[in-house]
Write a protein that holds these residues in place. Structure first.
Motif, mmCIF file in Angstrom:
data_model
loop_
_atom_site.group_PDB
_atom_site.id
_atom_site.type_symbol
_atom_site.label_atom_id
_atom_site.label_comp_id
_atom_site.label_asym_id
_atom_site.label_seq_id
_atom_site.Cartn_x
_atom_site.Cartn_y
_atom_site.Cartn_z
ATOM 1 N N ILE A 211 0.858 -1.187 0.000
ATOM 2 C CA ILE A 211 0.000 0.000 0.000
ATOM 3 C C ILE A 211 0.895 1.239 0.000
ATOM 4 C CG2 ILE A 211 -1.781 1.278 1.264
ATOM 5 C CD1 ILE A 211 -2.514 -1.439 2.595
ATOM 6 N N PHE A 212 0.785 2.074 -1.035
ATOM 7 C CA PHE A 212 1.614 3.272 -1.153
ATOM 8 C C PHE A 212 0.838 4.522 -0.732
ATOM 9 C CE2 PHE A 212 3.657 0.533 -4.441
ATOM 10 C CZ PHE A 212 4.896 0.441 -3.829
ATOM 11 N N GLU A 213 1.610 5.566 -0.434
ATOM 12 C CA GLU A 213 1.086 6.899 -0.142
ATOM 13 C C GLU A 213 0.088 6.882 1.017
ATOM 14 O OE1 GLU A 213 0.525 9.540 -3.622
ATOM 15 O OE2 GLU A 213 0.878 7.732 -4.830
ATOM 16 N N GLN A 214 0.417 6.090 2.024
ATOM 17 C CA GLN A 214 -0.397 6.051 3.240
ATOM 18 C C GLN A 214 0.537 6.048 4.445
ATOM 19 O OE1 GLN A 214 -3.541 6.275 4.176
ATOM 20 N NE2 GLN A 214 -4.283 6.623 2.089
ATOM 21 N N ARG A 215 0.480 7.116 5.213
ATOM 22 C CA ARG A 215 1.299 7.221 6.410
ATOM 23 C C ARG A 215 0.583 6.540 7.580
ATOM 24 N NH1 ARG A 215 4.195 12.680 8.668
ATOM 25 N NH2 ARG A 215 4.422 13.047 6.426
ATOM 26 N N VAL A 216 1.323 5.759 8.340
ATOM 27 C CA VAL A 216 0.780 5.170 9.565
ATOM 28 C C VAL A 216 0.773 6.244 10.650
ATOM 29 C CG1 VAL A 216 1.185 3.492 11.417
ATOM 30 C CG2 VAL A 216 1.465 2.810 9.021
ATOM 31 N N VAL A 217 -0.394 6.518 11.208
ATOM 32 C CA VAL A 217 -0.508 7.565 12.234
ATOM 33 C C VAL A 217 -0.730 6.988 13.628
ATOM 34 C CG1 VAL A 217 -1.314 9.311 10.607
ATOM 35 C CG2 VAL A 217 -2.992 7.848 11.780
ATOM 36 N N ASP A 218 -1.021 5.684 13.710
ATOM 37 C CA ASP A 218 -1.169 5.084 15.027
ATOM 38 C C ASP A 218 -0.903 3.582 14.933
ATOM 39 O OD1 ASP A 218 -1.601 4.927 17.720
ATOM 40 O OD2 ASP A 218 -3.769 5.244 17.639
ATOM 41 N N ILE A 219 -0.301 3.061 15.990
ATOM 42 C CA ILE A 219 -0.137 1.618 16.155
ATOM 43 C C ILE A 219 -1.082 1.214 17.276
ATOM 44 C CG2 ILE A 219 1.453 -0.247 16.765
ATOM 45 C CD1 ILE A 219 3.734 1.542 15.686
ATOM 46 N N ASN A 220 -2.062 0.401 16.947
ATOM 47 C CA ASN A 220 -3.136 0.092 17.869
ATOM 48 C C ASN A 220 -2.774 -1.093 18.760
ATOM 49 O OD1 ASN A 220 -4.603 2.075 16.427
ATOM 50 N ND2 ASN A 220 -5.209 0.527 14.923
ATOM 51 N N THR A 221 -3.157 -1.002 20.028
ATOM 52 C CA THR A 221 -2.875 -2.068 20.984
ATOM 53 C C THR A 221 -4.073 -2.296 21.906
ATOM 54 O OG1 THR A 221 -1.923 -0.543 22.624
ATOM 55 C CG2 THR A 221 -0.403 -1.515 21.029
ATOM 56 N N GLU A 222 -4.079 -3.471 22.507
ATOM 57 C CA GLU A 222 -5.063 -3.794 23.527
ATOM 58 C C GLU A 222 -4.381 -4.692 24.551
ATOM 59 O OE1 GLU A 222 -9.275 -6.196 23.837
ATOM 60 O OE2 GLU A 222 -8.891 -4.990 22.039
ATOM 61 N N ASN A 223 -4.348 -4.233 25.802
ATOM 62 C CA ASN A 223 -3.670 -4.984 26.862
ATOM 63 C C ASN A 223 -2.209 -5.279 26.490
ATOM 64 O OD1 ASN A 223 -6.057 -5.089 28.428
ATOM 65 N ND2 ASN A 223 -6.763 -6.879 27.268
ATOM 66 N N ASN A 224 -1.546 -4.240 25.968
ATOM 67 C CA ASN A 224 -0.129 -4.328 25.591
ATOM 68 C C ASN A 224 0.156 -5.360 24.503
ATOM 69 O OD1 ASN A 224 0.579 -2.326 27.495
ATOM 70 N ND2 ASN A 224 0.686 -3.867 29.118
ATOM 71 N N GLN A 225 -0.849 -5.630 23.677
ATOM 72 C CA GLN A 225 -0.714 -6.512 22.518
ATOM 73 C C GLN A 225 -1.102 -5.724 21.272
ATOM 74 O OE1 GLN A 225 -0.107 -10.058 21.563
ATOM 75 N NE2 GLN A 225 -0.270 -8.976 19.606
#
Length: 512
Positions: A211-225
């Motif tokens: 996937i091009f031209e898409q910046r990651v703005v968040d890394i999602n987690t739940e209970n440190n996973q």
């Protein structure tokens, strides 16, 4: 029967198979008719004497036909397999994806920049107009910074992983087989785009996604996973495994970690200038000649010296190369170098840098951003000294050492332009003092090096990341976040194309 020996071969004979067979039979003291073929295993240039030769480790096949080795890939179809999210399509991200396919996992690469062919228009605009696209430049886009780094494949990373496998994967996607035997292999910036495109096509053909031209703005987690990532478009991608392979210049990723209060560390890096000479000066010095033989490649060099307890060393040397603007924002000057495959440009350039240690920058022991802020400040100074539009401050070599602003500057390869400046107003005092001490000594080591025909262009500052994202040595996961794999140069675990590719593969292998 096979026998391996080393032969010294004159440059004009290195492509002469019959000559090599004759020399092999003489060295082995056998009838030449018994030799059915040969294979060069390693090849390097020996320029220690006035008679430059190639030193070649050659396997001769005696009384048996040569065996043609076939490199087989074992990529699995992964259209419906467990997904692995990979942030960044540089060497680490691409080779992590290939390794995922070997394991039967589905790689999904998210790249903030453009496809490799589409990057060219933005780079042309950067060189011509001095305008930086913050998501498409020499650092960001398919292939990452490695696409425009000459494709140097020389590495000391043998203990980290399978160097030969990485080289063979490059060959399988279009690189010249010479990279398997040359002591200092390189692909060439002009050839890398097609190779990188072929790697992408392999990934997609086996069920992966890019996937091009898409910046990651968040890394999602739940209970440190880890549970996935959020893109700038708002779209969410889900996976329990995320490889962060964003390179040394993705400062927004470091900011994301800071905002989440995830563990980061300050990391030493190197900073200095890019020095360019006419290539003929380097050829004359290294090959002990007036004119380089047509059978020899443009010469390279590697220099190191201790000055006031600090190491000053050449870095990323580009014979027949070009100095490039590698800034990722409009208010900074960063320079780097690259070469085409033939290395046939009239100049040779190299980074010449000094290690920046944690103790050099106050607060580094408690502030993981201290060295990054220091790096950013020097790049801003260079921008201000250049006057804007990516014009870089520069100085002739002897003028710099003797404390004179150059009256004019030599012709050079930096396309946005250079302006005469006092580099002591750009570089930290301990950096320019170390450079001033080392350059005359380099001139004694290599005839012709210390000359006002050479130009120093500031600032070479993206040698590696000034921030490390910690990870567990065994699982390769972030110590606080399960399923998050800090990877390669941007996380502080690699320093070039091969080591980054190996680290990407290692991270993929760590996924269960």
């Amino acid at each position: 029967m096979q026998k391996e020996i080393e032969l010294a071969i004159a440059p004009e004979r290195i492509e002469d198979d019959n000559y090599i067979l004759i020399q092999g039979s003489k060295a082995l003291k056998i009838n030449g008719e018994r030799i059915k073929g040969f294979k060069i295993r390693k090849r390097s240039i020996d320029a220690r004497s006035r008679h430059v030769v190639f030193r070649a480790r050659i396997i001769f096949f005696i009384d048996e036909e040569p065996i043609n080795e076939v490199f087989e890939t074992h990529f699995k179809l992964a259209h419906n397999a467990q997904p692995v999210l990979i942030i960044g399509a540089g060497p680490a991200g691409l080779f992590a994806a290939l390794q995922c396919l070997e394991k039967g996992l589905k790689p999904i690469i998210v790249e903030r920049g453009k496809a490799v062919q589409d990057r060219r228009r933005d780079l042309a605009k950067l060189n011509r107009e001095g305008i930086v696209d913050e998501d498409s430049n020499y650092c960001f886009g398919e292939g990452g910074a490695g696409t425009y780094s000459d494709g140097k494949l020389y590495t000391r990373s043998d203990k980290r992983g399978d160097v030969e496998k990485v080289l063979k994967l490059f060959v399988a996607h279009g690189a010249n087989e010479d990279i398997l035997v040359n002591a200092r292999p390189h692909i060439g910036t002009n050839k890398l785009p097609h190779i990188i495109q072929d790697i992408r096509e392999t990934i997609i053909a086996h069920g992966g996604e890019v996937i091009f031209e898409q910046r990651v703005v968040d890394i999602n987690t739940e209970n440190n996973q880890v549970t996935g990532v959020t893109l700038a478009s708002g779209k969410q991608l889900k996976s329990n495994h995320v490889i962060v392979a964003t390179g040394h210049s993705a400062r927004d990723i470091f900011e994301l970690f800071r905002a989440k209060n995830w563990l980061l560390e300050a990391k030493a890096f190197a900073l200095g200038v890019r020095i360019e000479h006419p290539q003929e000066i380097i050829d004359q010095a290294q090959y002990h000649c007036e004119v380089r033989s047509e059978h020899l490649p443009p010469a390279y060099y590697s220099l190191v010296e201790q000055v006031n307890g600090r190491g000053v060393f050449s870095f990323c040397m580009c014979p027949g190369g070009v100095i490039a603007p590698c800034s990722t924002a409009d208010n900074e000057i960063v320079v780097n170098g690259w070469s085409p495959s033939k290395r046939n440009n009239p100049h040779a350039n190299s980074g010449t840098v000094i290690q920046i240690n944690l103790e050099d920058v106050p607060g580094s022991d408690s502030n993981p951003f201290a060295l990054l802020d220091f790096q950013r400040e020097i790049e801003k100074r260079a921008f201000e000294a250049g006057g804007g539009k990516m014009v870089a401050p520069a100085q002739r070599m002897i003028d710099f050492v003797e404390g004179r602003i150059s009256k004019d500057l030599p012709e050079n390869s930096y396309k946005p332009g250079t302006v005469s400046a006092d580099l002591t107003q750009v570089l930290p005092k301990f950096v320019y003092e170390a450079l001033r001490g080392a350059l005359p000594i380099f001139g004694k080591k290599m005839k012709g090096y210390y000359t006002n025909e050479a130009i120093l262009v500031a600032v070479e500052s993206r040698t590696s990341s000034p921030v490390r994202i910690p990870r567990d040595k065994l699982s390769l996961q972030h110590p606080e976040i399960k399923g998050l794999y800090p990877c390669a140069e941007g996380a502080g675990y690699a320093g070039g194309i091969i080591s980054a590719a190996i680290d990407g593969m290692n991270c993929a292998n760590a996924i269960n």
